[in-house]
Every structure is written in structure tokens, then in C-alpha cells.
Design a protein around this motif. Structure first.
Motif, PDB file in Angstrom:
ATOM      1  N   THR A   1     -15.191 -26.726  17.252  1.00 47.56           N
ATOM      2  CA  THR A   1     -14.183 -25.988  17.080  1.00 47.56           C
ATOM      3  C   THR A   1     -14.381 -25.253  17.781  1.00 47.56           C
ATOM      4  OG1 THR A   1     -14.914 -26.593  14.467  1.00 47.56           O
ATOM      5  CG2 THR A   1     -13.316 -24.989  14.386  1.00 47.56           C
ATOM      6  N   GLN A   2     -13.082 -25.220  18.397  1.00 44.93           N
ATOM      7  CA  GLN A   2     -13.109 -23.913  19.612  1.00 44.93           C
ATOM      8  C   GLN A   2     -12.836 -23.205  19.264  1.00 44.93           C
ATOM      9  OE1 GLN A   2     -11.220 -28.235  21.762  1.00 44.93           O
ATOM     10  NE2 GLN A   2     -10.017 -25.743  23.144  1.00 44.93           N
ATOM     11  N   VAL A   3     -13.854 -22.477  18.340  1.00 43.91           N
ATOM     12  CA  VAL A   3     -13.538 -20.735  17.949  1.00 43.91           C
ATOM     13  C   VAL A   3     -14.806 -20.025  18.738  1.00 43.91           C
ATOM     14  CG1 VAL A   3     -13.327 -19.284  16.912  1.00 43.91           C
ATOM     15  CG2 VAL A   3     -11.893 -21.664  16.613  1.00 43.91           C
ATOM     16  N   VAL A   4     -14.929 -18.781  19.481  1.00 41.07           N
ATOM     17  CA  VAL A   4     -15.941 -18.211  19.501  1.00 41.07           C
ATOM     18  C   VAL A   4     -17.537 -18.201  18.181  1.00 41.07           C
ATOM     19  CG1 VAL A   4     -17.366 -16.263  19.308  1.00 41.07           C
ATOM     20  CG2 VAL A   4     -15.436 -16.707  21.176  1.00 41.07           C
TER      21      VAL A   4
ATOM     22  N   ALA B   1     -14.821 -16.908  25.015  1.00 44.27           N
ATOM     23  CA  ALA B   1     -13.056 -17.011  24.450  1.00 44.27           C
ATOM     24  C   ALA B   1     -11.995 -16.342  25.918  1.00 44.27           C
ATOM     25  CB  ALA B   1     -13.071 -15.763  23.751  1.00 44.27           C
ATOM     26  N   GLY B   2     -10.675 -17.239  25.826  1.00 51.71           N
ATOM     27  CA  GLY B   2      -9.470 -17.377  26.957  1.00 51.71           C
ATOM     28  C   GLY B   2      -8.908 -18.729  27.023  1.00 51.71           C
ATOM     29  N   ASN B   3      -8.115 -18.266  27.322  1.00 54.94           N
ATOM     30  CA  ASN B   3      -6.994 -19.788  26.921  1.00 54.94           C
ATOM     31  C   ASN B   3      -7.610 -20.361  28.362  1.00 54.94           C
ATOM     32  OD1 ASN B   3      -5.402 -19.195  24.527  1.00 54.94           O
ATOM     33  ND2 ASN B   3      -4.569 -17.201  26.433  1.00 54.94           N
ATOM     34  N   ALA B   4      -8.175 -19.734  29.868  1.00 56.70           N
ATOM     35  CA  ALA B   4      -8.687 -20.807  30.859  1.00 56.70           C
ATOM     36  C   ALA B   4      -9.794 -21.013  31.089  1.00 56.70           C
ATOM     37  CB  ALA B   4      -7.784 -20.818  32.169  1.00 56.70           C
TER      38      ALA B   4
ATOM     39  N   GLN C   1      -9.343 -24.532  26.374  1.00 55.99           N
ATOM     40  CA  GLN C   1      -8.882 -23.145  25.601  1.00 55.99           C
ATOM     41  C   GLN C   1     -10.039 -23.066  24.448  1.00 55.99           C
ATOM     42  OE1 GLN C   1      -5.090 -23.591  23.315  1.00 55.99           O
ATOM     43  NE2 GLN C   1      -4.417 -21.868  23.352  1.00 55.99           N
ATOM     44  N   ILE C   2     -10.348 -21.166  24.536  1.00 58.06           N
ATOM     45  CA  ILE C   2     -11.269 -20.985  23.448  1.00 58.06           C
ATOM     46  C   ILE C   2     -10.318 -19.388  22.821  1.00 58.06           C
ATOM     47  CG2 ILE C   2     -14.170 -20.367  22.924  1.00 58.06           C
ATOM     48  CD1 ILE C   2     -13.473 -23.464  24.094  1.00 58.06           C
TER      49      ILE C   2
ATOM     50  N   PHE D   1     -12.595 -15.911  17.515  1.00 62.60           N
ATOM     51  CA  PHE D   1     -12.782 -15.215  16.514  1.00 62.60           C
ATOM     52  C   PHE D   1     -11.222 -14.839  15.551  1.00 62.60           C
ATOM     53  CE2 PHE D   1     -14.772 -14.292  12.198  1.00 62.60           C
ATOM     54  CZ  PHE D   1     -14.326 -15.639  11.707  1.00 62.60           C
ATOM     55  N   ASP D   2     -11.088 -13.540  15.878  1.00 63.62           N
ATOM     56  CA  ASP D   2      -9.939 -12.666  15.211  1.00 63.62           C
ATOM     57  C   ASP D   2      -9.009 -13.477  14.861  1.00 63.62           C
ATOM     58  OD1 ASP D   2     -11.561 -10.792  13.094  1.00 63.62           O
ATOM     59  OD2 ASP D   2     -12.217 -10.719  15.895  1.00 63.62           O
ATOM     60  N   ALA D   3      -8.142 -13.461  16.196  1.00 71.46           N
ATOM     61  CA  ALA D   3      -7.402 -14.226  16.643  1.00 71.46           C
ATOM     62  C   ALA D   3      -7.162 -15.582  15.807  1.00 71.46           C
ATOM     63  CB  ALA D   3      -7.549 -14.405  18.675  1.00 71.46           C
ATOM     64  N   GLN D   4      -8.253 -16.054  15.723  1.00 68.43           N
ATOM     65  CA  GLN D   4      -8.120 -17.507  14.734  1.00 68.43           C
ATOM     66  C   GLN D   4      -8.252 -17.714  13.673  1.00 68.43           C
ATOM     67  OE1 GLN D   4      -7.886 -21.208  16.832  1.00 68.43           O
ATOM     68  NE2 GLN D   4      -7.419 -21.043  14.475  1.00 68.43           N
TER      69      GLN D   4
END
Lengths: 359, 83
Positions: free
Chosen positions: A34-37, A82-85, A110-111, A114-117
Motif C-alpha cells: 500500500t503506497q501510504v506512509v 510522501a509525494g506524487n513523484a 506516488q506515495i 497518511f492523513d491525505a489518504q
């Protein structure tokens, strides 16, 4: 070969005579997860040829940067990823008695923060641009160290009341999380929430007197509307018990005002669009900002109201000063410094630009 | 006049007229997901709801609002809360 000692030569000689070969990668390693911090990524070795048995080692990379200590087949994503690139990869090195070779995995670009996800999940955002914008906004706010000061953040993305009701800081469907309740008439589209100027508003359920420090508080909104409100005192966001117990931003076609727990602070401007905010950091002063730049300062005192803060009108027990400008962002926070407001604007403007609705 | 009879121009300024009973029925109720009715009183103390609430209403219990009599909106003046 380390640890084999003298046996390396003996074994190598044996392997040569029996046709040993150095490692060669035929199918690249694959990283997944899962691409989440906070989540764990796992790398396969890929497929290799070579004898005798191959020993594998791992090294994870963030772009071209080696991630120190990340040398196992698994890697737990951290905030720096975390970031889009972000471009997370893993290089797998296969080693045997005949040599070594390295193969690079696929890239996870793209990572998500956590809060954004969490927000994206709650608001059921599926649009890739909106997801990327939310991710960048959250990362930027944390990078600027204003995230911890935020109490409520309303990005107003998606196209319905159901996608726009969420507080990015706490995306739970609860009054206690300051999730918006849309009351009366309004419209919701790619440009955010637009109350109708007569009976429409969004109730944040945020009570300033119980949450905020009387000497440290801030509020603001971002609008793209050039609407001249017909009401005597249009109030895009606020609540008020009395003149000395208020938490308000107002905007007529000539004046930008604020009354944060006390005296009125005003700034003459015909600008209707952009990011308007007020911040109070001391017991005596409130500062006004337009697009991140301080434009006015004035005396302030009194106390904070004990009524819910509304967006689209002023809560005075009933509704007052209904507006019909669009809301593309709104927030309530602890007091922000000049630098923090400027950085906050930079982050919000980048967010609006990604969504194609900047002014 | 009914909603379907309004011109585009009239739609900007007209509201739906409610009886006292209808007002009580709508308070606290959803007209669409996450959107609540908000009856207010106009200058003549009529209870009214906005055209957005009527047009966007998908709650099967309250589809009758689409058949309300429409009247021009005359806002009730309210004194400034400060100054």
C-alpha cells in the motif's frame, strides 16, 4: 563470499570444473504494498540464473537517493517518502562464488501521506488530480509546520455535498470531527461549495470558545467569486455572541474586515477573489492577510463566541449576512505567524492550481 | 405559480411557499445526501425554502416540495449584529 574464508577458492575451483555461472537477472524484482506512509512495501528477488546458490541483498532508494538502513526485503514508508513523484525502488543484488549482479525493481511513484489518504478514503475521492492535489497540500502543510496548528481544513473538492463535507484534519463523519453539515440551499461543483445567499450555509460544529485559545486563533477562506453581495454585512465565515465575543471574517465589495474576539479590524480593498485570512497571536492584536500578505493590523480583545462557526453566513443564534460566493477552501486554526500565513497561502494556491481553479 | 412555470430569470429570485405544518415537517430533514432543508421567514413572515432545495430534492418523502407555490423572495431585514 564473505565468511567463506579459504574455502572460497576451493569451492570456486570445484564450481569451475562443474560449470558454475555468475548470477544474472532474467525477471526484475517487483515491489508491492500500500503506497501510504506507515505501510510496508515488500520486494521480491526477481528471477535469476546462476550457480551455485545465489545470496540476495536489498537496498531501497527514494529517487536516486539511497535510503540509509533500508536493506531488507521489506521497507516501511516514512513521511520523507510522501509525494506524487517519490519514485521508490529497490535494487536487489545477487551474489555467488562467480560474481554478482544488480537488478532494479519497478518504481512506485506516488506515495500518499497518511492523513491525505484518510481524507481521500472518507471523501471517496477517485479522481487522480484531486488525489494528487490533496496529497501535495497535506505534505506541504506538514513541511511548513502549520499542520499541527490546524483545527479544521475544508478543501471542498469533488462535486457533491457528500464529497465536500469532510475536514482534512480529521476526516471522520462526526460533529466532533467538525465535518460540515450543509443547511439550506447551495450548489456543489468543481469550483467548490456555493451557498445561495439567502438561507444556505455550512455548519462546522466548531465552537471557538471551547477549542481555541483566546489569544491564538486564525480563520480564513479562499474564493474565486467576484460577487458583490447584496446583504448589508456579508460574512463568509464566523460566529458571534456580541461585539466583544466574535470570530468573523467579512467581505463587502469595498472592505475586508475581521472581528476576532474584539475590536473590528478592516482593510479597504475591492479585491473579491483570493485567500482572505485573519490571525491573532497576542492578547491585543489581530492581523489581516490577503493572499498571504499582511494588509492590516488592529487592536483586539474580548472573548471568543460559544456558537458553532458557520461558512456562508454568520451564526448569531440564527443566520446573518448570507453570502453566495464560492468556497474553494476554508480553515480554522491556532494563531499563525506572518511567515506561516505566507507559506499556508503558497500551499493552498498550489492546491488550487493543481485543481485548475486558482485565482 | 409553480416551479415548472418559472422563467430562468424568475428562478433567481423566487422561493417556495410553505404552510406552518409543511415547515415543521421539513426542519432537520435531508433534501439530498448531506444537505438539509432550512425553512426561513420572509419579510411578510411567510415560511419559505430556496429554489435550490426544491430543485435538488431527491428525498422521496419530500418530493411534494416540487409542487409548492412559488413567490418572489423578499428578505426580512435584520439589524447589524454589531457597530
Amino acid at each position: 563470499m564473505i565468511g567463506y574464508g579459504n574455502s572460497v577458492f576451493l569451492r570456486t575451483a570445484w564450481e569451475v570444473s562443474s560449470g558454475g555461472t555468475p548470477p544474472a537477472n532474467t525477471v526484475a524484482p517487483v515491489i508491492s504494498g500500500t503506497q501510504v506512509v506507515g505501510s510496508t512495501l515488500t520486494s521480491t528477488t526477481g528471477t535469476w540464473t546462476g550457480t551455485p546458490v545465489i545470496v540476495y541483498t536489498y537496498q531501497w532508494f527514494r529517487g536516486a537517493t539511497l535510503i540509509g538502513g533500508a536493506t531488507s526485503s521489506t521497507y516501511v514508508l516514512v513521511q520523507a517518502d510522501a509525494g506524487n513523484a517519490s519514485n521508490i525502488t529497490c535494487k536487489v543484488t545477487g551474489t555467488n562464488a562467480f560474481g554478482n549482479a544488480t537488478a532494479t525493481s519497478n518504481t512506485l511513484a506516488q506515495i500518499f501521506d497518511f492523513d491525505a489518504q484518510a481524507f481521500i478514503t472518507s471523501a471517496t475521492i477517485t479522481d487522480t488530480t484531486q488525489k494528487a492535489a490533496t496529497n501535495s497540500l497535506t505534505i506541504d502543510l506538514k513541511g511548513y509546520s502549520v499542520w499541527t496548528k490546524m483545527k479544521a481544513l475544508y478543501p471542498f473538492i469533488g462535486s457533491t455535498a457528500t464529497t465536500m463535507k469532510w475536514n482534512l484534519k480529521d476526516p471522520r463523519d462526526l460533529d466532533a470531527a467538525y465535518r460540515l453539515l450543509f443547511i439550506g440551499g447551495g450548489t456543489w461543483d468543481a469550483n467548490g461549495y456555493r451557498p445561495n445567499g439567502s438561507n444556505g450555509y455550512a455548519d462546522t460544529r466548531f465552537v471557538p470558545s471551547t477549542i481555541l485559545n483566546v489569544n491564538s486563533n486564525s480563520l480564513g477562506y479562499y474564493t474565486g467569486s467576484n460577487i458583490v453581495e447584496t446583504d448589508l454585512d456579508p460574512i463568509p465565515i464566523g460566529s458571534l455572541n456580541s461585539a466583544s465575543q466574535a470570530f468573523i471574517l467579512g467581505k463587502t465589495n469595498t472592505t475586508f474586515i475581521s472581528r476576532v474576539n474584539g475590536n473590528l479590524v478592516s482593510f479597504l480593498t475591492t479585491a473579491m477573489r483570493g485567500f482572505f485570512s485573519a490571525s491573532k497571536q497576542t492578547s491585543t492584536l489581530t492581523d489581516l492577510y490577503v493572499n498571504g500578505a499582511q494588509v492590516a493590523t488592529g487592536n483586539s480583545g474580548g472573548t471568543l463566541p460559544n456558537l458553532n462557526t458557520w461558512i456562508g453566513a454568520l451564526q448569531i443564534g440564527s443566520g446573518y449576512g448570507f453570502v453566495k460566493n464560492d468556497f474553494r477552501f476554508a480553515y480554522i486554526s491556532d494563531g499563525l505567524t506572518d511567515t506561516e500565513v505566507a507559506n499556508f497561502y503558497t500551499a493552498v494556491q498550489a492546491f488550487q492550481t493543481t485543481l485548475g481553479r486558482q485565482v | 405559480m409553480k416551479l415548472r412555470e418559472l422563467t430562468a430569470e424568475q428562478k433567481i429570485t423566487y422561493v417556495g411557499l410553505l404552510t406552518e405544518l409543511q415547515k415543521d415537517e421539513l426542519i432537520g430533514q435531508l433534501y439530498a445526501p448531506d444537505s438539509y432543508f432550512n425553512p426561513i421567514q420572509d419579510l411578510n413572515d411567510n415560511w419559505v425554502i430556496s429554489i435550490e432545495e426544491i430543485e435538488q430534492c431527491v428525498n422521496p418523502d419530500f418530493l411534494w416540495v416540487k409542487d409548492l407555490e412559488m413567490i418572489p423572495y423578499e428578505p426580512k431585514p435584520t439589524p447589524p449584529p454589531f457597530e
